[in-house]
Design an enzyme around this catalytic site. Structure first.
Site: not given
Length: 306
Positions: A29, A118
């Protein structure tokens, strides 16, 4: 009848091989509020941490760069792309930025995939406490240390491994294609640790090798591309210097370079560095059975699951 069945099986195998994705692209990201100020995690759930304006710009630039890769700088005309994305706000926003570079006709689809999220660090993260915890992690080892109320990298490895199995089912069942003549490119928008363990699982890297890996930068992407012989390799698109920056050892880099040229199926004869990782000495064939009865390092099964 047997020959016919064998021919059918061979044809089906060749068909599956023919429609393998040309590339699997892993992208982290863009810059997030948490990358700028770790205190954000103390008041905002990790999954809601947004991109910064810089992160938005990084996403759009990365989209243009990925477009250039998958289109072979405009030389290819029959390519398509399919996206997998972590459900976190920063990855979803990154995907939106990337998508601005692609015409709708080039996008087969996109899917949110929770297993590439994550690493869970344990709900809200108090900065002083996390500093102590991360110091302990360095002493314990990054792969096996489990955050209180959270996950270890080993836990992430397990769920990413499950995702990879589902990914292969999608490929084998042609769920990602509208036209099998198109070159398929998969783009996985995820997080630093999830990307590292994906590569670890794919290339069968050891825990020790994982411990030396570095996260890619924000919106940096890593391209696994089919080499001339049908093996996926980072070395087709990336230089030795880039792979060194990601923490690959000389042996790991040599393996990637071999994959870029290797014929699929020759892996057992060429992966000698894997047995040497686990064994320090082999029995003398004169004292332990015959040479035919003993396994040489190249006989040990290191066949890639892919």
């Amino acid at each position: 009848m047997l020959d016919s069945n064998c021919d059918d099986h061979h044809h089906q195998s060749k068909q599956r091989e023919r429609i393998l994705p040309k590339r699997i692209i892993l992208i982290r990201h863009g810059e997030s509020a948490g990358n700028i100020d770790g205190a954000a995690y103390a008041t905002t759930p990790d999954n809601r941490i947004p991109l910064t304006p810089q992160g938005d710009q990084q996403s759009e630039r990365a989209g243009a760069q990925i477009y250039d890769v998958v289109s072979d700088a405009g030389a290819s005309s029959n390519w398509k792309v399919y996206f997998y994305v972590s459900p976190y706000a920063r990855t979803r926003s990154t995907l939106r930025g990337i998508g601005r570079a692609f015409p709708r006709s080039r996008i087969i689809g996109a899917r949110e995939e929770c297993r590439i999220r994550e690493q869970d660090f344990g709900n809200f993260q108090v900065a002083e406490r996390m500093k102590v915890i991360k110091e302990i992690r360095e002493r314990f080892g990054r792969f096996f240390y489990r955050f209180p109320e959270g996950e270890s990298a080993a836990d992430v490895f397990d769920r990413v491994s499950s995702f990879l199995e589902s990914l292969w089912r999608d490929i084998d069942m042609s769920r990602l294609h509208h036209d099998p003549t198109d070159e398929l490119n998969l783009v996985i928008v995820s997080h630093g640790l999830a990307i590292r363990v994906f590569l670890m699982k794919w290339f069968k890297w050891t825990v020790e090798q994982f411990e030396h890996l570095n996260n890619p930068g924000n919106c940096e992407f890593q391209v696994m591309q089919l080499g001339d012989g049908g093996e996926y390799s980072l070395a087709v698109q990336h230089s030795e210097e880039q792979m060194q920056e990601w923490g690959l050892s000389p042996d790991m880099i040599a393996d990637q370079q071999w994959r870029a040229q290797a014929n699929k199926g020759n892996w057992n004869d060429s992966c000698l560095w894997y047995p040497n990782t686990f064994f320090d000495k082999f029995a003398d064939p004169e004292t332990e059975g015959t040479a035919d009865e003993l396994q040489s390092p190249s006989d040990i099964d290191c066949q890639n699951d892919s």
